[in-house]
Design a protein around this motif. Structure first.
Motif, mmCIF file in Angstrom:
data_model
loop_
_atom_site.group_PDB
_atom_site.id
_atom_site.type_symbol
_atom_site.label_atom_id
_atom_site.label_comp_id
_atom_site.label_asym_id
_atom_site.label_seq_id
_atom_site.Cartn_x
_atom_site.Cartn_y
_atom_site.Cartn_z
ATOM 1 N N GLU A 125 0.842 -1.204 0.000
ATOM 2 C CA GLU A 125 0.000 0.000 0.000
ATOM 3 C C GLU A 125 0.873 1.249 0.000
ATOM 4 O OE1 GLU A 125 -2.495 0.548 3.436
ATOM 5 O OE2 GLU A 125 -3.172 2.454 2.566
ATOM 6 N N LEU A 126 0.498 2.202 -0.858
ATOM 7 C CA LEU A 126 1.270 3.444 -0.960
ATOM 8 C C LEU A 126 0.418 4.585 -0.419
ATOM 9 C CD1 LEU A 126 3.778 4.949 -2.157
ATOM 10 C CD2 LEU A 126 2.400 5.273 -4.213
ATOM 11 N N THR A 127 0.843 5.199 0.645
ATOM 12 C CA THR A 127 0.101 6.350 1.174
ATOM 13 C C THR A 127 0.683 7.620 0.546
ATOM 14 O OG1 THR A 127 1.662 6.657 2.977
ATOM 15 C CG2 THR A 127 -0.228 5.234 3.418
ATOM 16 N N PRO A 128 -0.110 8.710 0.501
ATOM 17 C CA PRO A 128 0.439 9.965 -0.037
ATOM 18 C C PRO A 128 1.700 10.393 0.720
ATOM 19 C CG PRO A 128 -1.935 10.143 0.252
ATOM 20 C CD PRO A 128 -1.535 8.830 0.852
ATOM 21 N N ARG A 129 1.750 10.117 1.992
ATOM 22 C CA ARG A 129 2.910 10.507 2.789
ATOM 23 C C ARG A 129 4.178 9.760 2.328
ATOM 24 N NH1 ARG A 129 3.283 11.236 9.145
ATOM 25 N NH2 ARG A 129 5.429 10.626 9.496
ATOM 26 N N THR A 130 4.033 8.453 2.082
ATOM 27 C CA THR A 130 5.204 7.680 1.639
ATOM 28 C C THR A 130 5.564 8.055 0.212
ATOM 29 O OG1 THR A 130 4.024 5.913 2.756
ATOM 30 C CG2 THR A 130 6.185 5.380 1.891
ATOM 31 N N SER A 131 4.547 8.336 -0.613
ATOM 32 C CA SER A 131 4.819 8.733 -1.994
ATOM 33 C C SER A 131 5.686 9.999 -2.006
ATOM 34 C CB SER A 131 3.482 8.963 -2.716
ATOM 35 O OG SER A 131 3.714 9.442 -3.985
ATOM 36 N N ASP A 132 5.360 10.951 -1.149
ATOM 37 C CA ASP A 132 6.159 12.184 -1.066
ATOM 38 C C ASP A 132 7.602 11.879 -0.664
ATOM 39 O OD1 ASP A 132 4.238 13.894 -1.908
ATOM 40 O OD2 ASP A 132 3.937 14.932 0.007
ATOM 41 N N ARG A 133 7.746 10.910 0.245
ATOM 42 C CA ARG A 133 9.118 10.569 0.660
ATOM 43 C C ARG A 133 9.908 10.016 -0.516
ATOM 44 N NH1 ARG A 133 9.950 6.679 5.575
ATOM 45 N NH2 ARG A 133 12.174 6.653 5.086
#
Ligand code: ADP
Ligand code: ASP
Ligand code: MG
Length: 481
Positions: A125-133
């Motif tokens: 699962e990709l959260t927007p927070r991890t995507s930004d990282r």
């Protein structure tokens, strides 16, 4: 320092932003160094903002997506290609001790990116927070490399981690900058370096929350960073260096004979950017306007060209329009509610649903029984439509595009719409609007008709351009050849 001395030292500070193509490889980065040197030789202090190397952001997003689908091998393969590209660029750019250090750093960064991608793939699962990282690696790496290149080439380059200065909220993927916190950080971390004759180099597009969590400002956001930095430092000018000669009469990829606009107003540039002219991020203008800082759009491949100057007041122009923009991938949502439409509170109920899903509406038109709105293709549209269906009949039509014609001189001129619609009489036009600001005229067409419509409109309105506003020389040279 007296107030007058302070004002004049800020006047001599220029914030220079280089986009992805201007740092796409070692050759481009060295060209960038040459441009910065030119400014320093004029006695200016320089602060530099860079994008990720061309296409890196797209590839990092693809890696994050693959990992989010559980495709670990796919994600790591993309990361490995990016690792090699950055290592190759460093070898072409640097030498000696600086190169060895940079190689070590690049390897370390990609090791940690790979670990992050493995973690995402394991959870699936990709959260927007991890995507930004994940996506932040692009600007973090490019800015480190450019800073080292500047150090090696006598420009006193020094890296500043933008995530410590560009303070934002935690709306990941499109974080909102906190301007007063940013100004304080810039004054504290960046200004003393520039005052001491160094060239601070920061990554655009990335920021951090007050708690230190990495965020991004939305696609194309490095322009926005440049404006925030220029605004926060009260710079004398902001320069947006890209791969075209400036703001053109339309996207030169669509119309090869597009002309450079020499001067354009903040208001016109903002409309153009908002309605799809990729050359400038829509949010770029505001911090610059608030502090009356002139913005220039310039070509890093042709630095001698004078570019486009964006200023408070547009010069008088004999042509009604300055430029034509197009925004693709839009959807029209028709909301039909025969009896309720004009009843109290109904429109609010409709718009509240769009608002709830943070869906931005570009254009609205109403008839007696229906409201049509156009929205960016938003992944929440199915949910929005499901909610709207509870209070109305809803129909969606995708693959639409908005063409927007901008110019302060459409105010008070007659016969303009006649000319517009007769130039594109063979194209099916849906929804027409003349913006409240009276400097834009927009309408919806099928996505597949956009390029042809733009070429027809360009031929109609820029056949005899006003040479005081448009650079007609390029066309004269082409005609002579
Ligand atoms: P950068 O990576 O430097 O930020 P972008 O790709 O975001 O560059 O923006 C530059 C591109 O914008 C140009 O290559 C051009 O194709 C496109 N573009 C769209 N509309 C216009 C316009 N009116 N004037 C100039 N360029 C435009
Ligand atoms: N690298 C980011 C992007 O491609 C930001 C930018 O280039 O302005 O969207
Ligand atoms: Mg851009």
């Amino acid at each position: 320092m007296s107030a007058a001395e302070l004002a004049s030292s800020r006047e001599k500070l220029v914030v220079m932003k280089f986009g992805g193509t201007s740092v796409e490889d070692a050759k481009a980065m060295l060209r960038t160094a040459g441009i910065v040197r030119g400014r320093r030789e004029r006695g200016l202090a320089t602060v530099v903002v860079v994008s990720a190397m061309a296409k890196v952001t797209d590839q990092l997003l693809a890696a994050a997506d693959a990992a989010g689908r559980g495709d670990k091998a796919g994600a790591l393969a993309i990361s490995s290609r990016l690792r090699n590209r950055h290592l190759d660029t460093a070898s072409d750019l640097l030498c000696g001790e600086l190169l060895l250090e940079m190689q070590k750093e690049i390897r370390g960064r990609f090791d940690s990116l790979d670990e992050l991608l493995r973690g995402i793939a394991a959870v699936g699962e990709l959260t927007p927070r991890t995507s930004d990282r994940v996506v932040s690696y692009g600007e973090r790496l490019s800015s480190r490399m450019v800073a080292e290149a500047f150090a090696q080439h006598g420009l006193n380059g020094i890296h500043v981690d933008a995530r410590h200065c560009i303070i934002t909220d935690d709306h990941f993927g499109k974080a909102i900058p906190q301007e007063s916190a940013i100004e304080a950080k810039l004054q504290q971390m960046v200004l003393p370096l520039a005052d001491a004759g160094q060239t601070p180099v920061m990554g655009g597009f990335i920021g951090g929350t007050a708690e230190g969590v990495t965020t991004t400002l939305g696609r194309g956001g490095s322009d926005f960073t440049a404006a925030l930095v220029g605004g926060g430092l009260h710079a004398g000018a902001i320069e947006i260096w890209t791969d075209v000669n400036g703001i053109m009469t339309t996207d030169p990829r669509i119309c090869a004979d597009a002309l450079r606009v020499k001067t354009i107003s903040f208001e016109e540039a903002a409309e153009l950017a908002y309605f799809g002219a990729k050359v400038l991020h829509p949010a770029t203008i505001l911090p610059a306007v608030q502090k009356s800082i002139p913005v220039w759009v310039l070509n890093s491949r042709n630095p001698g060209n004078e570019g486009t100057k964006i200023t408070a007041v547009a010069p008088p122009c004999a042509s009604p329009f300055k430029s034509i923009a197009a925004k693709k991938k839009l959807t029209i949502v028709d909301v039909v509610a025969s009896r309720m439409l004009m009843s109290h509170g109904y429109l609010k109920a409709v718009f509240d649903i769009f608002d709830k899903y943070r869906c931005v509406i570009d254009m609205v038109s109403t008839s007696e029984v229906s409201i049509s709105v156009t929205v960016d293709s938003n992944e929440r549209l199915p949910e929005i439509c499901a909610e709207l269906s509870k209070i109305a009949d809803v129909k969606m039509e995708g693959h639409k595009a908005l063409i927007c014609m901008v110019g302060e001189d459409i105010r008070g001129r007659s016969g303009i719409s006649g000319r517009v619609f007769s130039a594109i009489r063979h194209v099916n036009v849906r929804m027409i609007s003349q913006g409240a600001s009276e400097i834009n005229m927009s309408f919806m067409v099928e996505e597949s008709d956009v390029d042809e419509a733009i070429r027809a409109l360009h031929a109609e309105f820029f056949a005899e351009p006003d040479p005081t506003v448009f650079d007609t020389e390029a066309r004269t040279v082409a005609a002579r050849a």
